[in-house]
Design a protein around this motif. Structure first.
Motif, PDB file in Angstrom:
ATOM      1  N   GLY A  57       0.791  -1.225   0.000  1.00 23.21           N
ATOM      2  CA  GLY A  57       0.000   0.000   0.000  1.00 23.21           C
ATOM      3  C   GLY A  57       0.816   1.264   0.000  1.00 23.21           C
ATOM      4  N   HIS A  58       2.083   1.210   0.481  1.00 21.34           N
ATOM      5  CA  HIS A  58       2.872   2.432   0.528  1.00 21.34           C
ATOM      6  C   HIS A  58       3.617   2.671  -0.765  1.00 21.34           C
ATOM      7  CE1 HIS A  58       5.360  -0.899   1.598  1.00 21.34           C
ATOM      8  NE2 HIS A  58       6.455  -0.180   1.540  1.00 21.34           N
ATOM      9  N   LEU A  59       3.626   1.714  -1.696  1.00 15.55           N
ATOM     10  CA  LEU A  59       4.360   1.880  -2.944  1.00 15.55           C
ATOM     11  C   LEU A  59       3.461   2.133  -4.140  1.00 15.55           C
ATOM     12  CD1 LEU A  59       6.932  -0.993  -2.584  1.00 15.55           C
ATOM     13  CD2 LEU A  59       7.261   1.415  -2.136  1.00 15.55           C
ATOM     14  N   SER A  60       2.314   1.477  -4.184  1.00 11.20           N
ATOM     15  CA  SER A  60       1.462   1.526  -5.362  1.00 11.20           C
ATOM     16  C   SER A  60       0.042   1.850  -4.921  1.00 11.20           C
ATOM     17  CB  SER A  60       1.514   0.173  -6.073  1.00 11.20           C
ATOM     18  OG  SER A  60       1.143  -0.824  -5.170  1.00 11.20           O
ATOM     19  N   PRO A  61      -0.867   2.140  -5.863  1.00 16.23           N
ATOM     20  CA  PRO A  61      -2.259   2.338  -5.463  1.00 16.23           C
ATOM     21  C   PRO A  61      -2.792   1.102  -4.753  1.00 16.23           C
ATOM     22  CG  PRO A  61      -1.970   2.814  -7.780  1.00 16.23           C
ATOM     23  CD  PRO A  61      -0.667   2.388  -7.284  1.00 16.23           C
ATOM     24  N   GLY A  62      -3.548   1.333  -3.726  1.00 15.58           N
ATOM     25  CA  GLY A  62      -4.058   0.193  -2.973  1.00 15.58           C
ATOM     26  C   GLY A  62      -3.730   0.375  -1.520  1.00 15.58           C
ATOM     27  N   GLY A  63      -4.176  -0.546  -0.708  1.00 13.30           N
ATOM     28  CA  GLY A  63      -3.925  -0.429   0.710  1.00 13.30           C
ATOM     29  C   GLY A  63      -4.896  -1.271   1.495  1.00 13.30           C
ATOM     30  N   GLY A  64      -5.038  -0.939   2.762  1.00 11.69           N
ATOM     31  CA  GLY A  64      -5.814  -1.767   3.665  1.00 11.69           C
ATOM     32  C   GLY A  64      -7.263  -1.928   3.266  1.00 11.69           C
ATOM     33  N   PHE A  65      -7.910  -0.814   2.880  1.00 13.33           N
ATOM     34  CA  PHE A  65      -9.339  -0.916   2.570  1.00 13.33           C
ATOM     35  C   PHE A  65      -9.559  -1.766   1.324  1.00 13.33           C
ATOM     36  CE2 PHE A  65      -8.833   3.306   4.558  1.00 13.33           C
ATOM     37  CZ  PHE A  65      -9.416   2.957   5.755  1.00 13.33           C
ATOM     38  N   GLN A  66      -8.724  -1.494   0.290  1.00 15.08           N
ATOM     39  CA  GLN A  66      -8.889  -2.251  -0.955  1.00 15.08           C
ATOM     40  C   GLN A  66      -8.573  -3.729  -0.738  1.00 15.08           C
ATOM     41  OE1 GLN A  66      -7.257   0.525  -0.507  1.00 15.08           O
ATOM     42  NE2 GLN A  66      -7.375   1.912  -2.225  1.00 15.08           N
ATOM     43  N   GLY A  67      -7.463  -4.003  -0.041  1.00 14.04           N
ATOM     44  CA  GLY A  67      -7.101  -5.389   0.206  1.00 14.04           C
ATOM     45  C   GLY A  67      -8.147  -6.119   1.028  1.00 14.04           C
ATOM     46  N   GLY A  68      -8.687  -5.415   2.043  1.00 15.35           N
ATOM     47  CA  GLY A  68      -9.732  -6.031   2.857  1.00 15.35           C
ATOM     48  C   GLY A  68     -10.962  -6.345   2.043  1.00 15.35           C
ATOM     49  N   ALA A  69     -11.325  -5.427   1.128  1.00 13.63           N
ATOM     50  CA  ALA A  69     -12.497  -5.677   0.291  1.00 13.63           C
ATOM     51  C   ALA A  69     -12.247  -6.845  -0.649  1.00 13.63           C
ATOM     52  CB  ALA A  69     -12.846  -4.426  -0.510  1.00 13.63           C
ATOM     53  N   ILE A  70     -11.000  -6.977  -1.157  1.00 14.35           N
ATOM     54  CA  ILE A  70     -10.702  -8.104  -2.050  1.00 14.35           C
ATOM     55  C   ILE A  70     -10.795  -9.420  -1.280  1.00 14.35           C
ATOM     56  CG2 ILE A  70      -8.876  -9.150  -3.414  1.00 14.35           C
ATOM     57  CD1 ILE A  70      -8.028  -6.351  -4.199  1.00 14.35           C
ATOM     58  N   ILE A  71     -10.299  -9.407  -0.009  1.00 14.10           N
ATOM     59  CA  ILE A  71     -10.403 -10.627   0.803  1.00 14.10           C
ATOM     60  C   ILE A  71     -11.862 -10.998   1.030  1.00 14.10           C
ATOM     61  CG2 ILE A  71     -10.027 -11.480   3.143  1.00 14.10           C
ATOM     62  CD1 ILE A  71      -7.334 -10.264   3.076  1.00 14.10           C
ATOM     63  N   ALA A  72     -12.702  -9.967   1.293  1.00  6.60           N
ATOM     64  CA  ALA A  72     -14.119 -10.252   1.514  1.00  6.60           C
ATOM     65  C   ALA A  72     -14.770 -10.785   0.243  1.00  6.60           C
ATOM     66  CB  ALA A  72     -14.828  -8.993   1.987  1.00  6.60           C
ATOM     67  N   SER A  73     -14.317 -10.321  -0.945  1.00  7.05           N
ATOM     68  CA  SER A  73     -14.929 -10.881  -2.155  1.00  7.05           C
ATOM     69  C   SER A  73     -14.482 -12.317  -2.383  1.00  7.05           C
ATOM     70  CB  SER A  73     -14.657 -10.004  -3.374  1.00  7.05           C
ATOM     71  OG  SER A  73     -13.363  -9.518  -3.351  1.00  7.05           O
ATOM     72  N   GLY A  74     -13.272 -12.669  -1.907  1.00  6.50           N
ATOM     73  CA  GLY A  74     -12.895 -14.076  -1.924  1.00  6.50           C
ATOM     74  C   GLY A  74     -13.825 -14.916  -1.054  1.00  6.50           C
ATOM     75  N   ILE A  93      -4.970  -2.860   9.250  1.00  6.74           N
ATOM     76  CA  ILE A  93      -6.252  -2.325   8.783  1.00  6.74           C
ATOM     77  C   ILE A  93      -6.883  -3.266   7.765  1.00  6.74           C
ATOM     78  CG2 ILE A  93      -7.324  -0.424   7.529  1.00  6.74           C
ATOM     79  CD1 ILE A  93      -5.262   1.416   8.653  1.00  6.74           C
ATOM     80  N   GLY A  94      -6.047  -3.807   6.851  1.00  9.89           N
ATOM     81  CA  GLY A  94      -6.587  -4.698   5.833  1.00  9.89           C
ATOM     82  C   GLY A  94      -7.191  -5.951   6.442  1.00  9.89           C
ATOM     83  N   LEU A  95      -6.488  -6.565   7.402  1.00 11.61           N
ATOM     84  CA  LEU A  95      -7.037  -7.759   8.057  1.00 11.61           C
ATOM     85  C   LEU A  95      -8.330  -7.431   8.784  1.00 11.61           C
ATOM     86  CD1 LEU A  95      -3.845  -9.446   9.483  1.00 11.61           C
ATOM     87  CD2 LEU A  95      -5.270 -10.214   7.619  1.00 11.61           C
ATOM     88  N   LYS A  96      -8.341  -6.249   9.429  1.00 12.17           N
ATOM     89  CA  LYS A  96      -9.531  -5.842  10.195  1.00 12.17           C
ATOM     90  C   LYS A  96     -10.718  -5.642   9.256  1.00 12.17           C
ATOM     91  CE  LYS A  96     -11.306  -3.660  13.940  1.00 12.17           C
ATOM     92  NZ  LYS A  96     -11.671  -4.405  15.120  1.00 12.17           N
ATOM     93  N   VAL A  97     -10.501  -4.875   8.161  1.00 14.61           N
ATOM     94  CA  VAL A  97     -11.600  -4.613   7.228  1.00 14.61           C
ATOM     95  C   VAL A  97     -12.087  -5.911   6.598  1.00 14.61           C
ATOM     96  CG1 VAL A  97     -12.171  -3.496   5.054  1.00 14.61           C
ATOM     97  CG2 VAL A  97     -10.936  -2.249   6.753  1.00 14.61           C
ATOM     98  N   GLY A  98     -11.126  -6.787   6.179  1.00 17.57           N
ATOM     99  CA  GLY A  98     -11.537  -8.046   5.584  1.00 17.57           C
ATOM    100  C   GLY A  98     -12.333  -8.898   6.549  1.00 17.57           C
ATOM    101  N   ALA A  99     -11.913  -8.938   7.824  1.00 18.66           N
ATOM    102  CA  ALA A  99     -12.629  -9.750   8.805  1.00 18.66           C
ATOM    103  C   ALA A  99     -14.016  -9.182   9.070  1.00 18.66           C
ATOM    104  CB  ALA A  99     -11.824  -9.819  10.099  1.00 18.66           C
ATOM    105  N   GLU A 100     -14.126  -7.840   9.180  1.00 20.86           N
ATOM    106  CA  GLU A 100     -15.445  -7.250   9.465  1.00 20.86           C
ATOM    107  C   GLU A 100     -16.416  -7.500   8.313  1.00 20.86           C
ATOM    108  OE1 GLU A 100     -15.944  -6.155  12.254  1.00 20.86           O
ATOM    109  OE2 GLU A 100     -14.241  -5.076  13.075  1.00 20.86           O
ATOM    110  N   LEU A 101     -15.927  -7.259   7.065  1.00 22.37           N
ATOM    111  CA  LEU A 101     -16.830  -7.441   5.925  1.00 22.37           C
ATOM    112  C   LEU A 101     -17.229  -8.907   5.787  1.00 22.37           C
ATOM    113  CD1 LEU A 101     -15.267  -5.033   3.310  1.00 22.37           C
ATOM    114  CD2 LEU A 101     -17.196  -4.668   4.780  1.00 22.37           C
TER     115      LEU A 101
END
Lengths: 233, 119, 81, 106
Positions: free
Chosen positions: A124-141, A211-219
């Motif tokens: 998330g610190h190098l390219s577009p993306g980050g915790g929220f996006q990664g968490g949402a992708i995990i939830a779509s999995g 943040i990504g793990l948290k968002v993915g777990a909540e969703l």
């Protein structure tokens, strides 16, 4: 109809107000004071290549903590309102068994989707993306796992453990910033490097992963609750 | 270019308000709310756009020294980033309330939900 | 070239929004709301906001639509108006 | 100019023609099964051609493009299979009024 007329009048008034605001807005050529501070000092201070990430995680980190709290509250409310269906009525939910092809494909794809989510929030610190996006992708999995296998039950305890632990670690790293660096959620508690290399931004990848793990777990918890509601009698 | 994005976002907000005010089905009202949300995000990101500038990510095209003179405003983007996730949380809570309402009253029409004293 | 593309996307987005609010079937309304989010995410890419575009594509058009569909499945047959 | 540039541009053009034909097929075909056929086969080939054209124009993007092609080759058949299965379960009427799949089963 009176109601539609009233709505149209209201929308017309709002449109007038919007148009007035748009006309009066000063045409700016450069950034505002806050934004130019973030863009000038951001890469030097936080060593994060993505300036949006440095704003979200470091400069406005407290807002993100509040946002994660709101998400936790929403997941708790939904889990409270939608009680799980009884164990006995399980055979009703597998009335439409999905096909062999979908099950095999999802067994191949779900781990890859989780891997993509982890890649997105670790970088998330190098390219577009980050915790929220990664968490949402995990939830779509998780959604794909549900759709391929309607009686999928794995990971329910893992989700609750991740929810609690990641919230705790998030606040813990924030408090560590007070003692080891300049303030709450400061990222310089870990060594920093050059802008653009992988180990560069101090604690930002760690915080964003949490943040990504948290968002993915909540969703995923919200989706679990929505799937397990009782059938309409 | 910013005018097109602002006008599109504002019109989407108006479509959302129209749906929220004139429809009777609760699910339809929630769809209107989510359209309102999306329109608001488009307006916010459009306000942060500056002509001939790139995304606020330091790389080969955007050296760190030139960041403040060549990148768009990062603050609205950071705000919208959190606002989208909060919008999803609010939408899901609204949906669950609509579901519970339907399970107890057996209807989604707001005109039929008005008084519950003489049930 | 870019303003033309942006105009086309905005028109698609607004038509999707009208369809989402006005179409008789709730299912088509929900899918159109997902379409609105998808076009909005392409608009974010044109407006130089790739972070927001990723979030909107994953959350707005993916998870939000799935949640609507899960609720619609519980409310069968009663989808008029 | 360069042979790679020209062949990449030609491949890109061919891929976009296939994508347009696929979209036209989704609009013009008479029943859902035919639409799935047009929307999957033409789109898979068109996307692969577009990706290979991009790979010829920018050789440094090749690894990511290979991953994208891999995902498209996996996910497109699965999704079209699921769509067709749902259509068959819902007993969507066929255009030709003769269900050959059920005749074979009898």
């Amino acid at each position: 109809m009176l109601k539609k007329l009233f709505a149209l009048i209201l929308i017309g008034g709002l449109g007038l107000i919007f148009f007035q605001l748009y006309n009066q807005r000063s045409r700016r050529e450069g950034l505002t004071k806050t934004a130019s501070y973030y863009t000038e000092k951001g890469p030097a201070e936080t060593r994060s290549a993505n300036i949006v990430t440095s704003v979200v995680v470091t400069y406005r980190g407290l807002d993100t903590l509040g946002e994660v709290t709101i998400l936790f509250a929403a997941a708790s409310i939904i889990g409270f309102f939608l009680k799980r269906s009884e164990k006995g009525s399980k055979d009703k939910t597998i009335r439409n068994q999905s096909s062999e092809l979908l099950q095999t494909g999802s067994m191949l794809l779900v781990p890859l989707i989780f891997l993509l989510g982890i890649y997105v929030f670790v970088n998330g610190h190098l390219s577009p993306g980050g915790g929220f996006q990664g968490g949402a992708i995990i939830a779509s999995g998780t959604v794909l796992a549900f759709l391929a296998n309607p009686s999928f039950e794995g990971g329910r305890t893992l989700i609750h453990i991740l929810e609690s632990l990641s919230g705790m670690f998030y606040v813990g790293i924030g408090v560590a910033g007070i003692f080891l660096a300049a303030g709450f959620l400061d990222n310089r508690i870990f060594p920093t490097g050059n802008v653009g290399s992988f180990i560069s931004a101090g604690a930002i990848p760690v915080i964003y992963s949490i943040i990504g793990l948290k968002v993915g777990a909540e969703l995923s918890a919200i989706l679990y609750s929505l799937r397990d509601t009782k059938e309409q009698q | 270019m910013i005018h097109i994005a602002l006008a599109g976002g504002a019109l989407l907000i108006f479509i959302g308000i129209w749906g929220m005010l004139t429809k009777k089905n609760i699910i339809r009202i929630i769809i209107g709310f989510s359209l309102f949300d999306t329109g608001l995000h488009v307006v916010l990101v459009g306000l942060g756009y500056l002509k001939n500038r790139t995304a606020p990510i330091v790389d080969a095209d955007l050296p760190a020294k030139a960041a403040s003179s060549q990148s768009v405003d990062p603050v609205p983007q950071a705000i919208v980033l959190t606002a989208i996730v909060i919008g999803l949380a609010v939408t899901s809570v609204l949906l669950v309330f609509a579901l519970k309402l339907y399970q107890s009253k057996n209807t989604l029409d707001i005109n039929k939900l008005r008084d519950n004293t003489n049930d | 070239m870019l303003p033309v593309l942006l105009t086309i996307l905005v028109i698609i987005m607004l038509l999707g929004g009208l369809l989402a609010v006005e179409h008789k079937s709730l299912l088509i309304g929900v899918i159109s709301a997902g379409l609105v989010s998808l076009t909005a995410s392409i608009i974010y890419v044109i407006l130089a906001a790739p972070d927001v575009a990723m979030t909107e594509a994953a959350i707005g058009s993916g998870l939000s639509t799935v949640m609507f569909l899960y609720v619609l499945r519980r409310i069968k047959g009663d989808s008029n108006a | 100019m360069h042979i790679l540039h020209i062949s990449g541009a030609i491949t890109l053009l061919a891929g976009s023609i296939f994508l347009v034909l696929g979209a036209l097929g989704v609009v013009r075909m008479p029943d859902p099964f035919n639409r799935i056929q047009a929307g999957t086969k033409a789109t898979t080939l068109g996307t692969i051609l577009v990706m290979s054209g991009l790979g010829m124009l920018h050789p440094s993007w090749l690894p990511k493009l290979f991953i994208l092609i891999f995902f498209i080759v996996i996910t497109n058949p699965i999704s079209s299979h699921v769509l067709a299965r749902v259509m068959h379960n819902l007993q969507v009427p066929l255009w030709s009024k003769k269900d050959q799949l059920s005749e074979e089963e009898e």
